[in-house]
Design an enzyme around this catalytic site. Sequence first.
Site, PDB file in Angstrom:
ATOM      1  N   ASP A 181       9.223   2.724  -0.103  1.00  0.00           N
ATOM      2  CA  ASP A 181       8.180   3.427   0.630  1.00  0.00           C
ATOM      3  C   ASP A 181       8.344   3.059   2.102  1.00  0.00           C
ATOM      4  O   ASP A 181       7.906   2.003   2.560  1.00  0.00           O
ATOM      5  CB  ASP A 181       6.800   3.023   0.101  1.00  0.00           C
ATOM      6  N   TYR A 203       0.856  -1.193   0.000  1.00  0.00           N
ATOM      7  CA  TYR A 203       0.000   0.000   0.000  1.00  0.00           C
ATOM      8  C   TYR A 203       0.885   1.233   0.000  1.00  0.00           C
ATOM      9  O   TYR A 203       1.863   1.303   0.736  1.00  0.00           O
ATOM     10  CB  TYR A 203      -0.892   0.003   1.247  1.00  0.00           C
ATOM     11  N   LYS A 237       4.190   9.152   8.848  1.00  0.00           N
ATOM     12  CA  LYS A 237       3.943   8.567  10.167  1.00  0.00           C
ATOM     13  C   LYS A 237       4.942   9.039  11.239  1.00  0.00           C
ATOM     14  O   LYS A 237       4.785  10.138  11.727  1.00  0.00           O
ATOM     15  CB  LYS A 237       3.871   7.041  10.031  1.00  0.00           C
TER      16      LYS A 237
HETATM   17  C1  LIG Z   1       0.358   4.713   5.728  1.00  0.00           C
HETATM   18  C2  LIG Z   1       1.102   4.459   4.510  1.00  0.00           C
HETATM   19  C3  LIG Z   1       1.015   5.304   3.387  1.00  0.00           C
HETATM   20  C4  LIG Z   1       0.039   6.436   3.311  1.00  0.00           C
HETATM   21  O1  LIG Z   1       0.301   7.434   4.237  1.00  0.00           O
HETATM   22  P1  LIG Z   1      -0.874   8.461   4.621  1.00  0.00           P
HETATM   23  O2  LIG Z   1      -0.216   9.413   5.559  1.00  0.00           O
HETATM   24  O3  LIG Z   1      -1.960   7.631   5.230  1.00  0.00           O
HETATM   25  O4  LIG Z   1      -1.313   9.112   3.366  1.00  0.00           O
HETATM   26  C5  LIG Z   1       1.846   5.059   2.316  1.00  0.00           C
HETATM   27  N1  LIG Z   1       2.709   4.032   2.321  1.00  0.00           N
HETATM   28  C6  LIG Z   1       2.821   3.199   3.372  1.00  0.00           C
HETATM   29  C7  LIG Z   1       3.822   2.104   3.333  1.00  0.00           C
HETATM   30  C8  LIG Z   1       2.003   3.368   4.493  1.00  0.00           C
HETATM   31  O5  LIG Z   1       2.099   2.505   5.514  1.00  0.00           O
END
Ligand SMILES: *Cc1c(COP(=O)(O)O)cnc(C)c1O
Length: 430
Positions: A239, A144, A267
């Site tokens: 990511d 994701y 995060k």
């Molecule tokens: C949470 C997450 C996102 C998206 O971040 P948001 O701040 O919710 O837009 C993208 N990539 C990874 C791996 C994530 O865990």
Amino acid sequence: MNNQKSIAAFKEAQQHIPGGVNSPVRSFRSVGGNPPFIAKASGSKVTDIDGNTYIDYVGSWGPMILGHSHPKVVDAIQHAAARGASFGAPTLAETEMAQLIKYLVPSIDMVRMVNSGTEATMSALRLARGYTGRDLVIKFEGCYHGHNDSFLIKAGSGALTLGAPDSPGVTEGTARDTLTAQYNDIDSVEQLFDKHKNQIAAVILEPVTGNMGVIVPEKRFIDGLRKLCDENETVLIFDEVMTGFRLGTGCAQALLGVSPDLTTFGKIIGGGLPVGAYGGRQDIMDLLAPKGPVYQAGTLSGNPLAMAAGIATLSLLQETPGFYDKLENSSALLEEGLRNNLKELKMKGVINRVGSMFTLFFTEEESVNSFADVMKCDTNLFGEYFRLSLESGIYLAPSQFEAGFVSAAHTREDIEETVKASYSALKKLK
Ligand SMILES: *Cc1c(COP(=O)(O)O)cnc(C)c1O
């Protein structure tokens, strides 16, 4: 457990907010039941509006590695707020944040702050396309990367065809530019490179997955991606929105010993405030406006409150002696406890854990290393386990396909209580 207030609040919220929530997973759709509305949180615990307190393994889906309301983070936010919430002009805190990230993550030469993980991955992809002059991106089924159109794409029919929209509103045109490969299957990536020679701008992945549950990349896979990207002059994007500063100050890339070209963050670097960032190689980052032609901007980017919370958080991670060792110890204790529970009850299940990220998969399989393995899990059984856990004061992520997070605020007593509650829940599932 009394949850009358949360039930009423959820009903009311649904009159005004689609599904009653501002992010779908919060609605408990995949596990059933009424989500507790949270009133406050401190350390390892969250308290709902009915006054129930839970040991929290969601941690706001990752950011709260220090635990909730850490006094130093609260203090930093309060001081920043008193000086002004936003100026839309450069501040010293932005440079300090960039220096901190660069210092901790050697693959980062330059870094740009944004407001969410979604924004970070969207911008990194645009930059990779601008840098290579190519359109296609390879992502992995089960990973994701936020809700950008380019990533809301599922694999088309047959592994070598182009993608299909995974949500109404995403155009066929966008879907055509996203290719989907299989995690931990380097051959599936190689095939895409063979088929689309000199057309692939970027490969993006979670270097350790959390968003299909925790899966560890095999060495052959992760080294293979670096090699394929080098050979094809394709930008490798890690990511690390979830894994960044969760798996160590050097992030997943230090753990795996592989340097990506670009990294996305979110995060933890916001300490609980809305933040994202992307950074990497100088020659790529130099293309960003105003220095270069690739456009990206943000009214609230580098927001003073968010920078204050992020800097306070990253500083504590870095300066607290043995921070990640302690986190590893409590996480290992939890893993061991859960394993013992399964063994004593003679139940099947797989526990994957890297540092303070863990998933208990309800499966008959011996291991879970791929999206296909993940899909074999018994989500009904998980749902029951989830509800029983919540009843006994353990707040887990409301989906089988998520990581749980241990924070520095989780005590030995918290872990022991969790293991005990988990035992009772598992016993009822037999
Ligand atoms: C949470 C997450 C996102 C998206 O971040 P948001 O701040 O919710 O837009 C993208 N990539 C990874 C791996 C994530 O865990």
